[in-house]
Design a protein around this motif. Structure first.
Motif, PDB file in Angstrom:
ATOM      1  N   ASP A 110       0.855  -1.180   0.000  1.00  0.00           N
ATOM      2  CA  ASP A 110       0.000   0.000   0.000  1.00  0.00           C
ATOM      3  C   ASP A 110       0.897   1.237   0.000  1.00  0.00           C
ATOM      4  O   ASP A 110       1.999   1.210   0.564  1.00  0.00           O
ATOM      5  CB  ASP A 110      -0.886   0.023   1.249  1.00  0.00           C
ATOM      6  N   PRO A 111       0.434   2.329  -0.598  1.00  0.00           N
ATOM      7  CA  PRO A 111       1.222   3.569  -0.556  1.00  0.00           C
ATOM      8  C   PRO A 111       1.463   3.982   0.898  1.00  0.00           C
ATOM      9  O   PRO A 111       0.624   3.767   1.770  1.00  0.00           O
ATOM     10  CB  PRO A 111       0.342   4.586  -1.276  1.00  0.00           C
ATOM     11  N   LEU A 112       2.591   4.577   1.125  1.00  0.00           N
ATOM     12  CA  LEU A 112       2.978   4.985   2.469  1.00  0.00           C
ATOM     13  C   LEU A 112       2.612   6.453   2.664  1.00  0.00           C
ATOM     14  O   LEU A 112       3.024   7.310   1.883  1.00  0.00           O
ATOM     15  CB  LEU A 112       4.490   4.785   2.644  1.00  0.00           C
ATOM     16  N   HIS A 113       1.802   6.739   3.705  1.00  0.00           N
ATOM     17  CA  HIS A 113       1.364   8.103   3.977  1.00  0.00           C
ATOM     18  C   HIS A 113       1.774   8.584   5.361  1.00  0.00           C
ATOM     19  O   HIS A 113       1.348   9.660   5.796  1.00  0.00           O
ATOM     20  CB  HIS A 113      -0.153   8.209   3.826  1.00  0.00           C
ATOM     21  N   ALA A 114       2.569   7.785   6.060  1.00  0.00           N
ATOM     22  CA  ALA A 114       3.000   8.154   7.413  1.00  0.00           C
ATOM     23  C   ALA A 114       4.327   7.463   7.699  1.00  0.00           C
ATOM     24  O   ALA A 114       4.701   6.513   7.028  1.00  0.00           O
ATOM     25  CB  ALA A 114       1.945   7.714   8.436  1.00  0.00           C
ATOM     26  N   LEU A 117       6.996   2.597  12.234  1.00  0.00           N
ATOM     27  CA  LEU A 117       7.913   2.166  13.282  1.00  0.00           C
ATOM     28  C   LEU A 117       8.379   0.746  12.983  1.00  0.00           C
ATOM     29  O   LEU A 117       7.602  -0.071  12.485  1.00  0.00           O
ATOM     30  CB  LEU A 117       7.216   2.218  14.643  1.00  0.00           C
ATOM     31  N   PRO A 118       9.631   0.436  13.280  1.00  0.00           N
ATOM     32  CA  PRO A 118      10.131  -0.916  13.046  1.00  0.00           C
ATOM     33  C   PRO A 118       9.387  -1.936  13.906  1.00  0.00           C
ATOM     34  O   PRO A 118       8.986  -1.640  15.033  1.00  0.00           O
ATOM     35  CB  PRO A 118      11.601  -0.839  13.463  1.00  0.00           C
ATOM     36  N   GLY A 119       9.223  -3.110  13.352  1.00  0.00           N
ATOM     37  CA  GLY A 119       8.589  -4.182  14.108  1.00  0.00           C
ATOM     38  C   GLY A 119       7.796  -5.086  13.198  1.00  0.00           C
ATOM     39  O   GLY A 119       7.982  -5.102  11.983  1.00  0.00           O
ATOM     40  N   GLY A 120       6.885  -5.830  13.811  1.00  0.00           N
ATOM     41  CA  GLY A 120       6.084  -6.788  13.062  1.00  0.00           C
ATOM     42  C   GLY A 120       6.727  -8.155  13.115  1.00  0.00           C
ATOM     43  O   GLY A 120       7.171  -8.616  14.170  1.00  0.00           O
ATOM     44  N   HIS A 121       6.795  -8.791  11.972  1.00  0.00           N
ATOM     45  CA  HIS A 121       7.431 -10.105  11.899  1.00  0.00           C
ATOM     46  C   HIS A 121       8.912  -9.976  12.238  1.00  0.00           C
ATOM     47  O   HIS A 121       9.538  -8.936  11.966  1.00  0.00           O
ATOM     48  CB  HIS A 121       7.244 -10.703  10.495  1.00  0.00           C
ATOM     49  N   GLU A 122       9.482 -11.006  12.813  1.00  0.00           N
ATOM     50  CA  GLU A 122      10.894 -10.975  13.206  1.00  0.00           C
ATOM     51  C   GLU A 122      11.806 -10.584  12.044  1.00  0.00           C
ATOM     52  O   GLU A 122      12.721  -9.778  12.206  1.00  0.00           O
ATOM     53  CB  GLU A 122      11.307 -12.343  13.762  1.00  0.00           C
ATOM     54  N   CYS A 177       3.697  -9.925   3.638  1.00  0.00           N
ATOM     55  CA  CYS A 177       3.638 -11.366   3.366  1.00  0.00           C
ATOM     56  C   CYS A 177       3.086 -12.147   4.545  1.00  0.00           C
ATOM     57  O   CYS A 177       2.450 -13.186   4.377  1.00  0.00           O
ATOM     58  CB  CYS A 177       5.032 -11.902   3.025  1.00  0.00           C
ATOM     59  N   GLU A 178       3.303 -11.635   5.743  1.00  0.00           N
ATOM     60  CA  GLU A 178       2.822 -12.306   6.954  1.00  0.00           C
ATOM     61  C   GLU A 178       1.484 -11.752   7.443  1.00  0.00           C
ATOM     62  O   GLU A 178       1.024 -12.095   8.528  1.00  0.00           O
ATOM     63  CB  GLU A 178       3.877 -12.199   8.057  1.00  0.00           C
ATOM     64  N   GLY A 179       0.888 -10.849   6.656  1.00  0.00           N
ATOM     65  CA  GLY A 179      -0.407 -10.291   7.019  1.00  0.00           C
ATOM     66  C   GLY A 179      -0.341  -9.297   8.165  1.00  0.00           C
ATOM     67  O   GLY A 179      -1.339  -9.089   8.872  1.00  0.00           O
ATOM     68  N   ILE A 180       0.804  -8.676   8.345  1.00  0.00           N
ATOM     69  CA  ILE A 180       0.991  -7.702   9.430  1.00  0.00           C
ATOM     70  C   ILE A 180       1.000  -6.299   8.827  1.00  0.00           C
ATOM     71  O   ILE A 180       1.794  -6.005   7.937  1.00  0.00           O
ATOM     72  CB  ILE A 180       2.306  -7.970  10.184  1.00  0.00           C
ATOM     73  N   ALA A 181       0.127  -5.447   9.306  1.00  0.00           N
ATOM     74  CA  ALA A 181       0.041  -4.076   8.801  1.00  0.00           C
ATOM     75  C   ALA A 181       1.197  -3.238   9.335  1.00  0.00           C
ATOM     76  O   ALA A 181       1.725  -3.505  10.418  1.00  0.00           O
ATOM     77  CB  ALA A 181      -1.290  -3.447   9.212  1.00  0.00           C
ATOM     78  N   ASP A 182       1.558  -2.213   8.565  1.00  0.00           N
ATOM     79  CA  ASP A 182       2.548  -1.248   9.043  1.00  0.00           C
ATOM     80  C   ASP A 182       2.021  -0.598  10.317  1.00  0.00           C
ATOM     81  O   ASP A 182       0.839  -0.257  10.419  1.00  0.00           O
ATOM     82  CB  ASP A 182       2.787  -0.145   7.995  1.00  0.00           C
ATOM     83  N   TYR A 183       2.895  -0.419  11.285  1.00  0.00           N
ATOM     84  CA  TYR A 183       2.544   0.285  12.508  1.00  0.00           C
ATOM     85  C   TYR A 183       3.094   1.690  12.364  1.00  0.00           C
ATOM     86  O   TYR A 183       4.297   1.900  12.333  1.00  0.00           O
ATOM     87  CB  TYR A 183       3.148  -0.424  13.725  1.00  0.00           C
ATOM     88  N   THR A 184       2.192   2.643  12.222  1.00  0.00           N
ATOM     89  CA  THR A 184       2.633   4.007  11.950  1.00  0.00           C
ATOM     90  C   THR A 184       2.930   4.758  13.245  1.00  0.00           C
ATOM     91  O   THR A 184       2.460   4.414  14.326  1.00  0.00           O
ATOM     92  CB  THR A 184       1.590   4.794  11.133  1.00  0.00           C
ATOM     93  N   TRP A 185       3.693   5.792  13.091  1.00  0.00           N
ATOM     94  CA  TRP A 185       4.156   6.608  14.196  1.00  0.00           C
ATOM     95  C   TRP A 185       2.991   7.202  14.989  1.00  0.00           C
ATOM     96  O   TRP A 185       3.057   7.351  16.204  1.00  0.00           O
ATOM     97  CB  TRP A 185       5.053   7.697  13.621  1.00  0.00           C
ATOM     98  N   HIS A 186       1.892   7.543  14.340  1.00  0.00           N
ATOM     99  CA  HIS A 186       0.784   8.237  14.999  1.00  0.00           C
ATOM    100  C   HIS A 186      -0.280   7.317  15.536  1.00  0.00           C
ATOM    101  O   HIS A 186      -1.238   7.773  16.129  1.00  0.00           O
ATOM    102  CB  HIS A 186       0.155   9.258  14.041  1.00  0.00           C
ATOM    103  N   GLU A 187      -0.135   6.012  15.352  1.00  0.00           N
ATOM    104  CA  GLU A 187      -1.134   5.080  15.893  1.00  0.00           C
ATOM    105  C   GLU A 187      -1.001   4.987  17.400  1.00  0.00           C
ATOM    106  O   GLU A 187       0.073   5.092  17.959  1.00  0.00           O
ATOM    107  CB  GLU A 187      -0.937   3.680  15.292  1.00  0.00           C
ATOM    108  N   GLU A 188      -2.102   4.775  18.048  1.00  0.00           N
ATOM    109  CA  GLU A 188      -2.117   4.585  19.517  1.00  0.00           C
ATOM    110  C   GLU A 188      -2.689   3.235  19.832  1.00  0.00           C
ATOM    111  O   GLU A 188      -3.546   2.726  19.257  1.00  0.00           O
ATOM    112  CB  GLU A 188      -2.950   5.680  20.190  1.00  0.00           C
TER     113      GLU A 188
END
Length: 188
Positions: A110-114, A117-122, A177-188
């Protein structure tokens, strides 16, 4: 053959071209950081998810490690050495390879709009660590080029810059690929 030589016990090391330098010189720092980068690329390869793209990604990561070994050899050779011309610099085709791979992975993202933060799958988390080490390697190589003259470091700097982009996109791709969404800086 013994692995230890004791020649570095006084805080100096030898370049491929024979010169002895203190281990904290910028040139040694540059190729040491590239060595660290190469090692962490191996970590990503070891923890890649078991999915359909694993074989291709594994081949790409091994190819990148070979590039990094070649870059390390260039950095570990004095620019004044007559041997420097024997070492092949990073070819433009290798930079184009990274760009092609970045474009291919981005087509699935998906296009990146924010800021993310690093993380998600190992594997994605490790790809972000590698991206950060890549940026440090780039800064160190730039400092080396500024202090010793650019020699043939311009293509290396381009490659390392593109490589950090590759690992940023790879992290996002591995999470996708692992079905993990990007965790953006502004998410709480």
């Amino acid at each position: 053959m013994k692995i230890y030589t004791r020649t570095g016990d006084s805080g100096k090391t030898s370049l491929f071209s024979g010169e002895r330098l203190k281990k904290n010189t910028i040139r040694v720092e540059a190729y040491g950081t590239v060595d660290e980068l190469c090692s962490f690329v191996g970590v990503i390869e070891a923890v890649l998810p078991q999915n359909g793209s694993r074989d291709i990604l594994s081949r790409n990561l091994r190819s990148i490690q070979r590039d990094l070994f070649a870059i390390g050899a260039i950095l570990a050779t004095s620019p004044e050495s007559g041997d420097i011309h024997l070492l092949q610099n990073v070819e433009k085709a290798r930079i184009e390879f990274l760009e092609k791979e970045i474009d291919a992975m981005q087509r699935d993202l998906d296009p990146l709009h924010a800021f993310i933060l690093p993380g998600g799958h190992e594997s994605a988390a490790w790809a972000q660590v590698v991206r950060a080490i890549c940026r440090r390697a780039e800064r160190t190589i730039i400092t080396c080029a500024e202090s010793e003259g650019p020699d043939n470091l311009e293509e290396i700097m381009r490659y390392i810059n593109r490589l950090s982009d590759y690992f940023f996109v790879l992290a996002r791709y591995l999470n996708k690929c692992e079905g993990i969404a990007d965790y953006t800086w502004h998410e709480e």
